[in-house]
Design a protein around this motif. Sequence first.
Motif, PDB file in Angstrom:
ATOM      1  N   ILE A 172       0.828  -1.207   0.000  1.00 59.72           N
ATOM      2  CA  ILE A 172       0.000   0.000   0.000  1.00 59.72           C
ATOM      3  C   ILE A 172       0.859   1.252   0.000  1.00 59.72           C
ATOM      4  CG2 ILE A 172      -1.829   1.255   1.217  1.00 59.72           C
ATOM      5  CD1 ILE A 172      -2.699  -1.429   0.128  1.00 59.72           C
ATOM      6  N   LEU A 173       2.020   1.194   0.633  1.00 64.21           N
ATOM      7  CA  LEU A 173       2.882   2.359   0.786  1.00 64.21           C
ATOM      8  C   LEU A 173       3.683   2.610  -0.479  1.00 64.21           C
ATOM      9  CD1 LEU A 173       3.535   4.340   3.135  1.00 64.21           C
ATOM     10  CD2 LEU A 173       5.541   2.931   3.611  1.00 64.21           C
ATOM     11  N   ASP A 174       3.836   3.881  -0.833  1.00 61.98           N
ATOM     12  CA  ASP A 174       4.638   4.246  -1.988  1.00 61.98           C
ATOM     13  C   ASP A 174       6.078   3.763  -1.810  1.00 61.98           C
ATOM     14  OD1 ASP A 174       6.474   6.348  -3.522  1.00 61.98           O
ATOM     15  OD2 ASP A 174       4.500   6.394  -4.468  1.00 61.98           O
ATOM     16  N   ASP A 175       6.693   3.285  -2.893  1.00 61.91           N
ATOM     17  CA  ASP A 175       8.037   2.712  -2.823  1.00 61.91           C
ATOM     18  C   ASP A 175       9.079   3.718  -2.351  1.00 61.91           C
ATOM     19  OD1 ASP A 175       7.031   0.313  -3.702  1.00 61.91           O
ATOM     20  OD2 ASP A 175       7.559   0.646  -5.809  1.00 61.91           O
ATOM     21  N   THR A 176       8.817   4.999  -2.550  1.00 52.89           N
ATOM     22  CA  THR A 176       9.808   6.015  -2.188  1.00 52.89           C
ATOM     23  C   THR A 176       9.778   6.366  -0.701  1.00 52.89           C
ATOM     24  OG1 THR A 176       8.266   7.830  -2.677  1.00 52.89           O
ATOM     25  CG2 THR A 176       9.629   7.020  -4.491  1.00 52.89           C
ATOM     26  N   VAL A 177       8.796   5.862   0.034  1.00 51.19           N
ATOM     27  CA  VAL A 177       8.642   6.204   1.449  1.00 51.19           C
ATOM     28  C   VAL A 177       9.422   5.215   2.308  1.00 51.19           C
ATOM     29  CG1 VAL A 177       7.029   6.510   3.361  1.00 51.19           C
ATOM     30  CG2 VAL A 177       6.378   7.224   1.047  1.00 51.19           C
ATOM     31  N   ASP A 178      10.305   5.722   3.141  1.00 53.37           N
ATOM     32  CA  ASP A 178      11.042   4.893   4.083  1.00 53.37           C
ATOM     33  C   ASP A 178      10.417   5.057   5.461  1.00 53.37           C
ATOM     34  OD1 ASP A 178      13.687   3.337   4.718  1.00 53.37           O
ATOM     35  OD2 ASP A 178      13.537   4.918   6.236  1.00 53.37           O
ATOM     36  N   ALA A 179       9.905   3.969   6.012  1.00 49.26           N
ATOM     37  CA  ALA A 179       9.146   4.029   7.262  1.00 49.26           C
ATOM     38  C   ALA A 179       9.973   4.591   8.410  1.00 49.26           C
ATOM     39  CB  ALA A 179       8.610   2.643   7.613  1.00 49.26           C
ATOM     40  N   VAL A 180      11.222   4.169   8.523  1.00 58.39           N
ATOM     41  CA  VAL A 180      12.069   4.633   9.625  1.00 58.39           C
ATOM     42  C   VAL A 180      12.350   6.129   9.497  1.00 58.39           C
ATOM     43  CG1 VAL A 180      14.322   4.393  10.739  1.00 58.39           C
ATOM     44  CG2 VAL A 180      13.092   2.360   9.936  1.00 58.39           C
ATOM     45  N   THR A 181      12.608   6.581   8.296  1.00 63.45           N
ATOM     46  CA  THR A 181      12.874   8.003   8.072  1.00 63.45           C
ATOM     47  C   THR A 181      11.661   8.851   8.457  1.00 63.45           C
ATOM     48  OG1 THR A 181      14.417   7.497   6.287  1.00 63.45           O
ATOM     49  CG2 THR A 181      13.513   9.730   6.345  1.00 63.45           C
ATOM     50  N   VAL A 182      10.475   8.384   8.075  1.00 62.89           N
ATOM     51  CA  VAL A 182       9.256   9.128   8.411  1.00 62.89           C
ATOM     52  C   VAL A 182       9.033   9.148   9.922  1.00 62.89           C
ATOM     53  CG1 VAL A 182       6.749   9.183   8.171  1.00 62.89           C
ATOM     54  CG2 VAL A 182       8.163   8.662   6.187  1.00 62.89           C
ATOM     55  N   GLY A 183       9.279   8.011  10.590  1.00 60.77           N
ATOM     56  CA  GLY A 183       9.140   7.971  12.041  1.00 60.77           C
ATOM     57  C   GLY A 183      10.099   8.920  12.733  1.00 60.77           C
ATOM     58  N   ASP A 184      11.332   8.964  12.246  1.00 60.79           N
ATOM     59  CA  ASP A 184      12.313   9.891  12.812  1.00 60.79           C
ATOM     60  C   ASP A 184      11.922  11.342  12.539  1.00 60.79           C
ATOM     61  OD1 ASP A 184      13.784   7.742  13.712  1.00 60.79           O
ATOM     62  OD2 ASP A 184      15.208   7.767  12.036  1.00 60.79           O
ATOM     63  N   ALA A 185      11.302  11.587  11.387  1.00 54.65           N
ATOM     64  CA  ALA A 185      10.876  12.945  11.047  1.00 54.65           C
ATOM     65  C   ALA A 185       9.793  13.443  12.011  1.00 54.65           C
ATOM     66  CB  ALA A 185      10.360  12.988   9.610  1.00 54.65           C
ATOM     67  N   LEU A 186       8.983  12.515  12.514  1.00 54.46           N
ATOM     68  CA  LEU A 186       7.977  12.882  13.511  1.00 54.46           C
ATOM     69  C   LEU A 186       8.642  13.490  14.741  1.00 54.46           C
ATOM     70  CD1 LEU A 186       5.118  12.748  14.858  1.00 54.46           C
ATOM     71  CD2 LEU A 186       5.700  10.418  15.531  1.00 54.46           C
ATOM     72  N   VAL A 187       9.724  12.882  15.192  1.00 60.94           N
ATOM     73  CA  VAL A 187      10.445  13.381  16.365  1.00 60.94           C
ATOM     74  C   VAL A 187      11.028  14.763  16.085  1.00 60.94           C
ATOM     75  CG1 VAL A 187      12.378  12.945  17.920  1.00 60.94           C
ATOM     76  CG2 VAL A 187      10.956  11.042  17.113  1.00 60.94           C
TER      77      VAL A 187
END
Length: 429
Positions: A210-225
């Motif tokens: 479901i997630l776009d191939d360009t999205v890195d889950a860990v990077t997005v989680g770190d961006a939240l912080v």
Amino acid sequence: MANRLQITAASPEPALLTLPWQIPLEDWPEDLLAALPRGISRHVVRFVRLSGRVIAIKEIGESVAFREYELLRQLERLRMPAVEPVGVVSGRQAPDGEPLTPALITEHLAFSLPYRALFSQYLRPDTATRLVDALAVLLVRLHLVGFYWGDVSLSNALFRRDAGAFAAYLVDAETSDLQTRLTDGQRAYDLEIARVNVIGELMDLEAGDILDDTVDAVTVGDALVVRYEELWNELTTSEWFEPGELWRVQARIDRLNDLGFDVDELDMSTDIDGTRIQIQPKVVDAGHHHRRLMRLTGLDVQENQARRLLNDLDSFRVATQRQGEDEAFVAHDWLTNVFEPAIRAVPRELRGKLEPAEIFHELLEHRWYKSQEAQADLTLAQITPDYIEHVLAHRPDEAAIIGLDTATLRALDSDDDEPVSEDDDLILG
């Protein structure tokens, strides 16, 4: 002695008595239920149409239900973005005398979407980033009033479109607590829970394709912080100014206003020899643009929507050469001659796809693109028919969203009998 049904509610709702509380929630008849997009939860949740509105009913332990109900009421009094509590039903009993689980009732949040439903649509690759950005803003707002969430996640929030971005709302307060003030450790722990949960949820979407191939889950989680810490520091950090730099005080206030926060009070002090001045926002409250637009026009919209509408109001003021006129009079004319005609031009059967303010925001966007193509300044009236035909008419309606979300959940879950979550809500656009 047989249990007696008891309904605890903030305001009387006689229609609640007509619901089949003697039946387990998972067995309620289909004709009572609202067909809404569903997520995942450890509790059984159903959406019910009642007296012209939709409510969410969640079966949960009695003590937890009453505690969550009270916490949601406190958030409501603090004007925090959260679902509205309706009541708690206890003393439920089946016809054979078997006790049934109590239920917490909340109001549905119109035009809202659970994050799984958002990813079931065709959205931009930065959707994940925009969602965690909204979640970070919500978490900061809650922490400012001393609210410890305890289970921060995309699943426990609902999202409403907000002028191209999203606004997040809390929907689950089972593990939460409201205190006078949170310690740095409590905030850090809540933020770490958010980071871990968001990464896990995005990886879940990734596993389901479901997630776009360009999205890195860990990077997005770190961006939240990072986003949380940036916003928290802007709202709470003290600054030192030299006496000749007092203009920076107003600049600080302007930055906070741009973030959507009002500064109701400043804590100012000087050092021992009086050569430097310290300033710290003492009371900050979100909704700066929302309140200004509400005061001028009566429109009740999201913060980014308010910002966009106010920008158009300011442009209208310049275009009509009325900079020196009372703002309230100009706002009335803008509402009467610009905003309302644009919304009335949308066919009634299409108005449920988006909130009026979001439709107006998209009209402004469409006008900009069409003006670029034509190399000329076009009016809203000129581009509205094209927007309706080529943009709004093709937006998914409620039935399409529901179908897509159900398919998404089947892809993400192997257990089709998993009970649904109150994290899902009515989709109107």
